[in-house]
Design an enzyme around this catalytic site. Sequence first.
Site, PDB file in Angstrom:
ATOM      1  CG  HIS A 144      52.895  34.134  43.519  1.00 46.30           C
ATOM      2  ND1 HIS A 144      53.273  35.385  43.088  1.00 46.30           N
ATOM      3  CD2 HIS A 144      51.660  34.269  44.058  1.00 46.30           C
ATOM      4  CE1 HIS A 144      52.298  36.244  43.359  1.00 46.30           C
ATOM      5  NE2 HIS A 144      51.309  35.592  43.939  1.00 46.30           N
ATOM      6  CD  GLU A 145      49.371  31.746  45.442  1.00 41.90           C
ATOM      7  OE1 GLU A 145      49.233  32.456  46.452  1.00 41.90           O
ATOM      8  OE2 GLU A 145      48.993  32.103  44.309  1.00 41.90           O
ATOM      9  CG  HIS A 179      51.305  35.676  48.533  1.00 46.93           C
ATOM     10  ND1 HIS A 179      51.511  37.039  48.480  1.00 46.93           N
ATOM     11  CD2 HIS A 179      50.670  35.340  47.382  1.00 46.93           C
ATOM     12  CE1 HIS A 179      51.011  37.505  47.331  1.00 46.93           C
ATOM     13  NE2 HIS A 179      50.507  36.495  46.646  1.00 46.93           N
ATOM     14  CD  GLU A 232      49.591  39.189  44.691  1.00 52.69           C
ATOM     15  OE1 GLU A 232      50.166  38.255  44.119  1.00 52.69           O
ATOM     16  OE2 GLU A 232      48.711  39.020  45.557  1.00 52.69           O
ATOM     17  CG  ASP A 245      54.866  37.756  40.650  1.00 48.24           C
ATOM     18  OD1 ASP A 245      54.259  36.697  40.880  1.00 48.24           O
ATOM     19  OD2 ASP A 245      54.356  38.723  40.049  1.00 48.24           O
TER      20      ASP A 245
HETATM   21 ZN    ZN Z   1      49.579  36.403  44.820  1.00 46.11          ZN
END
Ligand code: ZN
Length: 676
Positions: free
Chosen positions: A514-515, A518, A575, A579
Amino acid sequence: MKRFSRRAAMAAMLVLFAAPALPALDVAGLDPGVDPCADFFQYANKRWIDANPIPDDQARWGAFDTVVEGNMRTLIAALDYARSQPVAPRGSPQRKVIDFYASGVDREAIARAGLRPLEPALERIAAVRDVAGLSNALAYLQTRGAEAGFGFIVRPDSKNSARYLAEIVQAGLGLPERDYYFLQDERSSQIRAEYRKHIQRVFVLTGDDATLAGRNADTVMALETELARASMTAVQRRDVDKTYNKTAVATLARDAPGFPWAQHFAALGAGELTELNVAQPAFFQAFARLATERDPAQWRTYLRWHLLHATANKLPDAFDRAHFEFYEGVLRGRRAQPPRPRDVVEIIGGRTGSEPMGQALGMVFVDATSAGETKERVSAIIVNIKAALADRLRTVEWMEEETRRKSLEKLAAMRVKIAYPDQWRDYADADIGAYPFAENWMRAKAFALRRDVARIGQPVNRDEWFMSPHIVNAFYNPRGNEIVFPAGILQPPFFDVKADDAVNYGGIGAVIGHEITHGFDDNGRRYDAIGNLTDWWTPGDARRYVERAQRVERQYGNYSGVDALKVNGKLTLGENISDVGGLKIAYLALKKALHDRPQEAIEGLSAERRFFLSFAQIWRSRYRPEMERLLIRTDAHSPPRFRVAGVVTNLPEFAQAFSCDASKALLSDADRANIW
Ligand SMILES: [Zn+2]
């Protein structure tokens, strides 16, 4: 910086306080009564959710929260122990945070101090007769943590990320978001009425009679409503172009006339300031107009409110209780106040660990726990997940060579920080100690601002951490092109050195994915390898990206939560993209990691199933309706059940793992995001 040496003794002592570790994968918690293909979140979590009601003093309860509470217990035990022991020398960051904590749990001392810590600020507020006086009082409040009017921050320049730039941002509202002042549904009107009552109640506590306090509350509401009207919405604030407006101070004075900007910045300690980012220009025009046009008496009332608002939970019980009942009770649905030490640790270190003394608290946490083998194992997982995204960047069919090459360069340059900083923040200049709690807090805020102001225009310290090690979270920082995983989250159910790879990749691996993603979400992709906001995408690739992102926006925008409130697909876009992409690359990395090994079922579950279940279980949680309303309106993250459903319905690998009928368990090909 030297850490104190009683670490071993303290760690041994803390074992007594440690919470029983959660199992990395809760196989017994699976609900055979639910079809995993139809509702995977419930299948993985329903039993646990049914058996674990939300504690009265919490607004939500789930996997994250149980880890948070474990870290809190560790910290409270360490701080309580340290209060009575000479474990931290005078002048050390640990001693300062221990003294800060001690001042917060000593309610008698807080009662004795009364409103005395606010007196210097109240005097300045009482002296406001014109816009110069307003600036003077406002600057005093802003340097001490009250975000009245607007916020002044310092961070790397988005377009020159090697240098710090000052920035002014819209603020000065007592409700969570500008929309709260205008929403016309019944619940929102109720919240406004409760907010007005809360302001009145606090003014009464300071000695105003009820009628005057009511009038004061109306004044505050009216002025805040004007500020809210000029404020950007949460979705508009996500626009990295519209919020980047580097401006000369002289130009600001021309565009937002009437407020003495240069003097104001000088009063904040930034007298040399020549340029800054004005994040919301229209807001500052409105602010300057209100500053000159409104009766100074209205501003005095407004400032007094914001001083009380910022400090209420550091003041005597009656103030603290009022603050809790509105902000935690009405807005978040908490029914009882947590024990005082729990509140104090949160005030000192914040939920995000970005509070001024957060990192000193993190030092206490690291001293009291052990990172050990964790750092190495987690590094290995990160390397594999980065490699999995690199594979995708090399092969996604919609990207042209030029963007592909630059994406790979960006990914290769992405820095990684794990567990805790090598170089801790310097607290030498923080004068925290034998002061009343509210005063310690204001001193901590003043220290943080001095530190920030001193580095305007200076080279950026790329080794700095923006989240304390005790926090159960992680982040991507676009201006530093870095991912950060504090020690606080490197625990079960996210990560367990004893667990199989499938479980760790579905847990911490999903967080890592996830990070990393980003860096390539709808905003993150706009920053280059060194963290500068530049347009490095070919027009065709940018267009194809946006088309795919719109599918994600549509998908999540169709979910509805409490009161049939729709998830805001635009607000949560970054986000959600992270995800979906994050779990996919974590899955690909797991496949790589398992490549040469036999994949025997464990506890009757294949590695693929264990991976997806581990992912669903890190999101197990339930929310009070008040809390869910607040999140849907203000949070960039979707509610957890959609964070699970939204992702697995995008991944054919999931349907395959659970032998689902793909036409039912998955979105159609045309609706699937498939960016990464
Ligand atoms: Zn996030």
